[in-house]
Design a protein around this motif. Structure first.
Motif, PDB file in Angstrom:
ATOM      1  N   MET A  90      71.380  -9.462   5.751  1.00  0.00           N
ATOM      2  CA  MET A  90      70.207  -9.985   7.163  1.00  0.00           C
ATOM      3  C   MET A  90      69.426  -9.483   7.450  1.00  0.00           C
ATOM      4  O   MET A  90      68.390  -8.957   8.261  1.00  0.00           O
ATOM      5  N   ASP A  91      70.396  -8.840   8.280  1.00  0.00           N
ATOM      6  CA  ASP A  91      70.365  -7.931   9.406  1.00  0.00           C
ATOM      7  C   ASP A  91      69.112  -6.629   9.213  1.00  0.00           C
ATOM      8  O   ASP A  91      68.290  -6.211   9.387  1.00  0.00           O
ATOM      9  N   ASP A  92      69.484  -6.033   7.729  1.00  0.00           N
ATOM     10  CA  ASP A  92      69.177  -4.573   7.104  1.00  0.00           C
ATOM     11  C   ASP A  92      67.990  -5.238   6.765  1.00  0.00           C
ATOM     12  O   ASP A  92      67.143  -4.646   6.788  1.00  0.00           O
ATOM     13  N   TYR A  93      67.863  -6.893   6.767  1.00  0.00           N
ATOM     14  CA  TYR A  93      66.424  -7.095   5.684  1.00  0.00           C
ATOM     15  C   TYR A  93      65.331  -6.996   6.870  1.00  0.00           C
ATOM     16  O   TYR A  93      64.168  -6.770   6.840  1.00  0.00           O
ATOM     17  N   ILE A  94      66.143  -7.897   8.249  1.00  0.00           N
ATOM     18  CA  ILE A  94      65.081  -7.907   9.472  1.00  0.00           C
ATOM     19  C   ILE A  94      64.626  -6.799   9.988  1.00  0.00           C
ATOM     20  O   ILE A  94      63.496  -6.260  10.394  1.00  0.00           O
ATOM     21  N   GLN A  95      65.529  -5.457   9.863  1.00  0.00           N
ATOM     22  CA  GLN A  95      65.386  -3.981  10.371  1.00  0.00           C
ATOM     23  C   GLN A  95      63.956  -3.681   9.186  1.00  0.00           C
ATOM     24  O   GLN A  95      63.136  -2.735   9.934  1.00  0.00           O
ATOM     25  N   GLN A  96      63.863  -3.846   8.458  1.00  0.00           N
ATOM     26  CA  GLN A  96      62.971  -2.986   6.948  1.00  0.00           C
ATOM     27  C   GLN A  96      62.145  -4.644   7.868  1.00  0.00           C
ATOM     28  O   GLN A  96      60.956  -2.975   7.313  1.00  0.00           O
ATOM     29  N   GLY A  97      61.812  -5.139   7.330  1.00  0.00           N
ATOM     30  CA  GLY A  97      60.596  -5.868   7.933  1.00  0.00           C
ATOM     31  C   GLY A  97      60.444  -5.108   8.753  1.00  0.00           C
ATOM     32  O   GLY A  97      58.456  -5.530   9.476  1.00  0.00           O
ATOM     33  N   ILE A  98      60.672  -5.206  10.196  1.00  0.00           N
ATOM     34  CA  ILE A  98      60.051  -4.196  11.255  1.00  0.00           C
ATOM     35  C   ILE A  98      59.858  -3.384  11.296  1.00  0.00           C
ATOM     36  O   ILE A  98      58.267  -2.480  11.594  1.00  0.00           O
ATOM     37  N   HIS A  99      60.759  -2.319  10.806  1.00  0.00           N
ATOM     38  CA  HIS A  99      60.855  -0.550  10.692  1.00  0.00           C
ATOM     39  C   HIS A  99      59.617   0.102   9.727  1.00  0.00           C
ATOM     40  O   HIS A  99      59.814   1.284   9.136  1.00  0.00           O
ATOM     41  N   GLY A 100      60.115  -1.169   8.465  1.00  0.00           N
ATOM     42  CA  GLY A 100      59.783  -0.335   7.426  1.00  0.00           C
ATOM     43  C   GLY A 100      60.954   0.332   6.455  1.00  0.00           C
ATOM     44  O   GLY A 100      62.164   0.186   7.098  1.00  0.00           O
ATOM     45  N   ILE A 101      60.784   0.756   4.905  1.00  0.00           N
ATOM     46  CA  ILE A 101      62.067   0.916   4.735  1.00  0.00           C
ATOM     47  C   ILE A 101      62.894   2.363   5.071  1.00  0.00           C
ATOM     48  O   ILE A 101      61.619   3.386   5.253  1.00  0.00           O
ATOM     49  N   ARG A 102      64.119   2.191   4.908  1.00  0.00           N
ATOM     50  CA  ARG A 102      64.487   2.899   5.293  1.00  0.00           C
ATOM     51  C   ARG A 102      64.546   4.048   4.719  1.00  0.00           C
ATOM     52  O   ARG A 102      64.749   3.981   3.100  1.00  0.00           O
ATOM     53  N   GLU A 103      64.621   5.864   4.947  1.00  0.00           N
ATOM     54  CA  GLU A 103      64.257   6.926   4.210  1.00  0.00           C
ATOM     55  C   GLU A 103      65.485   7.597   4.276  1.00  0.00           C
ATOM     56  O   GLU A 103      65.778   7.785   5.448  1.00  0.00           O
ATOM     57  N   ILE A 104      65.819   7.899   3.427  1.00  0.00           N
ATOM     58  CA  ILE A 104      67.387   9.612   2.927  1.00  0.00           C
ATOM     59  C   ILE A 104      66.309  10.600   3.623  1.00  0.00           C
ATOM     60  O   ILE A 104      65.566  11.161   3.437  1.00  0.00           O
ATOM     61  N   LYS A 105      67.278  11.563   5.022  1.00  0.00           N
ATOM     62  CA  LYS A 105      66.803  12.205   4.886  1.00  0.00           C
ATOM     63  C   LYS A 105      65.255  12.509   5.821  1.00  0.00           C
ATOM     64  O   LYS A 105      64.374  13.439   5.091  1.00  0.00           O
ATOM     65  N   PRO A 106      64.415  11.928   6.540  1.00  0.00           N
ATOM     66  CA  PRO A 106      63.055  11.632   7.071  1.00  0.00           C
ATOM     67  C   PRO A 106      62.845  13.222   7.125  1.00  0.00           C
ATOM     68  O   PRO A 106      61.701  13.928   6.916  1.00  0.00           O
ATOM     69  N   ASP A 107      63.413  13.856   7.767  1.00  0.00           N
ATOM     70  CA  ASP A 107      63.570  15.177   8.265  1.00  0.00           C
ATOM     71  C   ASP A 107      63.236  16.734   7.696  1.00  0.00           C
ATOM     72  O   ASP A 107      62.379  17.237   7.186  1.00  0.00           O
ATOM     73  N   GLU A 108      64.227  16.745   6.061  1.00  0.00           N
ATOM     74  CA  GLU A 108      64.109  16.940   5.270  1.00  0.00           C
ATOM     75  C   GLU A 108      62.663  17.079   4.454  1.00  0.00           C
ATOM     76  O   GLU A 108      62.467  18.228   3.961  1.00  0.00           O
ATOM     77  N   ARG A 109      62.518  15.119   4.585  1.00  0.00           N
ATOM     78  CA  ARG A 109      61.314  15.170   3.584  1.00  0.00           C
ATOM     79  C   ARG A 109      60.301  15.498   4.076  1.00  0.00           C
ATOM     80  O   ARG A 109      58.957  15.631   3.401  1.00  0.00           O
ATOM     81  N   ARG A 110      59.933  15.469   5.445  1.00  0.00           N
ATOM     82  CA  ARG A 110      58.848  15.979   5.889  1.00  0.00           C
ATOM     83  C   ARG A 110      58.936  17.517   5.548  1.00  0.00           C
ATOM     84  O   ARG A 110      58.031  17.470   5.210  1.00  0.00           O
ATOM     85  N   LYS A 111      59.810  18.213   5.761  1.00  0.00           N
ATOM     86  CA  LYS A 111      59.796  19.801   5.650  1.00  0.00           C
ATOM     87  C   LYS A 111      59.250  20.051   4.236  1.00  0.00           C
ATOM     88  O   LYS A 111      58.533  21.035   3.905  1.00  0.00           O
ATOM     89  N   PHE A 112      59.469  19.323   3.358  1.00  0.00           N
ATOM     90  CA  PHE A 112      60.042  20.125   1.416  1.00  0.00           C
ATOM     91  C   PHE A 112      58.780  19.096   1.015  1.00  0.00           C
ATOM     92  O   PHE A 112      58.652  18.552  -0.045  1.00  0.00           O
ATOM     93  N   LEU A 113      57.581  18.243   1.629  1.00  0.00           N
ATOM     94  CA  LEU A 113      55.926  17.208   1.561  1.00  0.00           C
ATOM     95  C   LEU A 113      56.661  16.728   0.867  1.00  0.00           C
ATOM     96  O   LEU A 113      55.586  16.483  -0.098  1.00  0.00           O
TER      97      LEU A 113
END
Length: 139
Positions: free
Chosen positions: A1-24
């Motif tokens: 339930m906590d994950d669901y609330i956090q996702q609602g507040i902050h958006g969907i959790r992304e895997i390796k966000p820094d790597e995704r930013r680097k590789f477009l």
């Protein structure tokens, strides 16, 4: 339930966000080849990119949307000619030196994804030619 609330507040959790930013927007493990912004800005196109796009037709071409369209247009034309998908990634918050990424939607774990600059390739070829001519004269 906590994950669901956090996702609602902050958006969907992304895997390796820094790597995704680097590789477009994609992950390093999915990448076939990359070019830096400087390489994309060079006049003409890299033949290696066109060859790899032909060999990897199911891969998507990611282009850095922070660059001028005229700098990317030759690669867009190649993608259209080959029938490859392309995406212009316009994440203004991402600070990357990459201008072009060819990648799959699944992991391929290719080790060497960088292409030497055209000028560097020409210098290496000149050096190899001088070296081979030297040995031809000796033998």
């Amino acid at each position: 339930m906590d994950d669901y609330i956090q996702q609602g507040i902050h958006g969907i959790r992304e895997i390796k966000p820094d790597e995704r930013r680097k590789f477009l927007g994609t992950l390093r493990e999915r990448v076939v080849v990359v070019l830096t912004k400087q390489q994309v800005r060079e006049p003409g196109t890299y033949k290696e990119i066109e060859d790899l796009m032909k060999k990897n037709k199911d891969a998507t071409l990611f282009l850095n949307g922070t660059m001028d369209y005229n700098e990317m247009s030759d690669y867009i034309k190649i993608a259209n000619k080959i029938g490859s998908k392309f995406i212009i990634s316009t994440n203004k918050e991402a600070n990357t030196d990459l201008g072009l990424v060819l990648a799959y939607d699944h992991a391929i774990n290719k080790e060497d994804i960088y292409i030497k600059k055209q000028k560097e390739q020409i210098e290496v070829q000149k050096h190899e030619n001088h070296f081979s001519q030297f040995f031809k004269k000796i033998f």
